[in-house]
Design a protein around this motif. Structure first.
Motif, PDB file in Angstrom:
ATOM      1  N   ALA A  39     -60.790   6.193 138.151  1.00 35.57           N
ATOM      2  CA  ALA A  39     -59.835   6.839 137.249  1.00 35.57           C
ATOM      3  C   ALA A  39     -59.840   6.172 135.875  1.00 35.57           C
ATOM      4  O   ALA A  39     -59.824   6.854 134.844  1.00 35.57           O
ATOM      5  N   LEU A  40     -59.866   4.849 135.861  1.00 32.30           N
ATOM      6  CA  LEU A  40     -59.876   4.126 134.588  1.00 32.30           C
ATOM      7  C   LEU A  40     -61.138   4.455 133.791  1.00 32.30           C
ATOM      8  O   LEU A  40     -61.089   4.597 132.565  1.00 32.30           O
ATOM      9  N   SER A  41     -62.249   4.604 134.485  1.00 34.15           N
ATOM     10  CA  SER A  41     -63.499   4.974 133.830  1.00 34.15           C
ATOM     11  C   SER A  41     -63.406   6.378 133.239  1.00 34.15           C
ATOM     12  O   SER A  41     -63.852   6.622 132.120  1.00 34.15           O
ATOM     13  N   TYR A  42     -62.811   7.287 133.981  1.00 35.16           N
ATOM     14  CA  TYR A  42     -62.634   8.661 133.492  1.00 35.16           C
ATOM     15  C   TYR A  42     -61.767   8.664 132.244  1.00 35.16           C
ATOM     16  O   TYR A  42     -62.077   9.320 131.251  1.00 35.16           O
ATOM     17  N   CYS A  43     -60.676   7.901 132.277  1.00 35.85           N
ATOM     18  CA  CYS A  43     -59.777   7.810 131.118  1.00 35.85           C
ATOM     19  C   CYS A  43     -60.496   7.217 129.901  1.00 35.85           C
ATOM     20  O   CYS A  43     -60.186   7.584 128.769  1.00 35.85           O
ATOM     21  N   GLY A  44     -61.421   6.314 130.149  1.00 25.89           N
ATOM     22  CA  GLY A  44     -62.138   5.673 129.059  1.00 25.89           C
ATOM     23  C   GLY A  44     -62.933   6.640 128.204  1.00 25.89           C
ATOM     24  O   GLY A  44     -63.230   6.354 127.049  1.00 25.89           O
ATOM     25  N   ARG A  45     -63.242   7.803 128.745  1.00 23.87           N
ATOM     26  CA  ARG A  45     -64.014   8.821 128.009  1.00 23.87           C
ATOM     27  C   ARG A  45     -63.116   9.878 127.370  1.00 23.87           C
ATOM     28  O   ARG A  45     -63.604  10.822 126.762  1.00 23.87           O
ATOM     29  N   VAL A  64     -52.567   6.502 137.403  1.00 29.21           N
ATOM     30  CA  VAL A  64     -53.380   6.038 136.277  1.00 29.21           C
ATOM     31  C   VAL A  64     -53.253   7.074 135.172  1.00 29.21           C
ATOM     32  O   VAL A  64     -53.537   8.259 135.380  1.00 29.21           O
ATOM     33  N   ARG A  65     -52.812   6.640 134.012  1.00 30.76           N
ATOM     34  CA  ARG A  65     -52.665   7.528 132.850  1.00 30.76           C
ATOM     35  C   ARG A  65     -52.933   6.727 131.594  1.00 30.76           C
ATOM     36  O   ARG A  65     -52.575   5.558 131.511  1.00 30.76           O
ATOM     37  N   ASP A  71     -48.709  -0.434 136.910  1.00 24.40           N
ATOM     38  CA  ASP A  71     -48.294  -1.831 136.704  1.00 24.40           C
ATOM     39  C   ASP A  71     -48.669  -2.338 135.315  1.00 24.40           C
ATOM     40  O   ASP A  71     -47.882  -3.015 134.657  1.00 24.40           O
ATOM     41  N   SER A  72     -49.859  -1.991 134.863  1.00 27.26           N
ATOM     42  CA  SER A  72     -50.306  -2.422 133.526  1.00 27.26           C
ATOM     43  C   SER A  72     -49.441  -1.808 132.438  1.00 27.26           C
ATOM     44  O   SER A  72     -49.108  -2.465 131.448  1.00 27.26           O
ATOM     45  N   ARG A  73     -49.052  -0.550 132.636  1.00 32.23           N
ATOM     46  CA  ARG A  73     -48.188   0.096 131.638  1.00 32.23           C
ATOM     47  C   ARG A  73     -46.807  -0.549 131.604  1.00 32.23           C
ATOM     48  O   ARG A  73     -46.229  -0.735 130.535  1.00 32.23           O
ATOM     49  N   GLN A  75     -46.098  -3.632 132.284  1.00 33.15           N
ATOM     50  CA  GLN A  75     -46.269  -4.921 131.607  1.00 33.15           C
ATOM     51  C   GLN A  75     -46.392  -4.720 130.093  1.00 33.15           C
ATOM     52  O   GLN A  75     -45.777  -5.447 129.312  1.00 33.15           O
ATOM     53  N   LEU A  76     -47.165  -3.728 129.679  1.00 29.74           N
ATOM     54  CA  LEU A  76     -47.311  -3.432 128.255  1.00 29.74           C
ATOM     55  C   LEU A  76     -45.969  -3.044 127.641  1.00 29.74           C
ATOM     56  O   LEU A  76     -45.621  -3.501 126.550  1.00 29.74           O
ATOM     57  N   ALA A  77     -45.214  -2.226 128.333  1.00 32.58           N
ATOM     58  CA  ALA A  77     -43.898  -1.808 127.821  1.00 32.58           C
ATOM     59  C   ALA A  77     -42.973  -3.011 127.671  1.00 32.58           C
ATOM     60  O   ALA A  77     -42.259  -3.123 126.662  1.00 32.58           O
ATOM     61  N   ARG A  78     -42.983  -3.918 128.641  1.00 34.54           N
ATOM     62  CA  ARG A  78     -42.154  -5.133 128.539  1.00 34.54           C
ATOM     63  C   ARG A  78     -42.582  -5.978 127.340  1.00 34.54           C
ATOM     64  O   ARG A  78     -41.746  -6.473 126.583  1.00 34.54           O
ATOM     65  N   THR A  79     -43.875  -6.131 127.172  1.00 38.42           N
ATOM     66  CA  THR A  79     -44.407  -6.933 126.049  1.00 38.42           C
ATOM     67  C   THR A  79     -43.992  -6.302 124.725  1.00 38.42           C
ATOM     68  O   THR A  79     -43.573  -7.010 123.795  1.00 38.42           O
ATOM     69  N   ARG A  80     -44.059  -4.991 124.639  1.00 37.27           N
ATOM     70  CA  ARG A  80     -43.675  -4.308 123.403  1.00 37.27           C
ATOM     71  C   ARG A  80     -42.185  -4.485 123.125  1.00 37.27           C
ATOM     72  O   ARG A  80     -41.783  -4.671 121.975  1.00 37.27           O
ATOM     73  N   ARG A  81     -41.369  -4.381 124.174  1.00 36.63           N
ATOM     74  CA  ARG A  81     -39.919  -4.542 123.990  1.00 36.63           C
ATOM     75  C   ARG A  81     -39.593  -5.953 123.512  1.00 36.63           C
ATOM     76  O   ARG A  81     -38.764  -6.137 122.620  1.00 36.63           O
ATOM     77  N   ARG A  82     -40.237  -6.954 124.100  1.00 37.27           N
ATOM     78  CA  ARG A  82     -40.004  -8.342 123.683  1.00 37.27           C
ATOM     79  C   ARG A  82     -40.410  -8.560 122.238  1.00 37.27           C
ATOM     80  O   ARG A  82     -39.729  -9.235 121.468  1.00 37.27           O
TER      81      ARG A  82
END
Length: 86
Positions: A39-45, A64-65, A71-73, A75-82
């Motif tokens: 899925a991650l590979s598909y999203c990469g294109r 996967v989106r 989980d990665s999203r 974590q990214l959202a938490r990092t952005r909020r901080r």
């Protein structure tokens, strides 16, 4: 007659249904223990990965989106909020 531009970013998504090479939607919702790599590979294109990622973070979509796992999203959202709070 010129082709009209899509009105929605989803119309340009690599994973959109009803296209000749549409992937199985289950690809983006792997079961526990299954790899997210396909899925991650598909999203990469995908040409609208950034738009998809933004929506997934804002709306809390599962699977996967936008080229990231759930989980990665989170974590990214938490990092952005901080970062925004600093």
């Amino acid at each position: 007659m010129p082709e009209l531009a899509p009105t929605d970013w989803r119309d340009q998504a690599a994973c959109r249904p009803n296209q000749p090479a549409a992937p199985d939607p289950d690809l983006f919702f792997p079961l526990p223990g299954q790899s997210t790599s396909p899925a991650l590979s598909y999203c990469g294109r995908c040409p609208v990965r950034a738009e998809c990622l933004t929506e997934a973070i804002e709306r809390g979509h599962g699977g996967v989106r936008g080229g990231m796992t759930e989980d990665s999203r989170r974590q990214l959202a938490r990092t952005r909020r901080r970062a925004a709070a600093s």
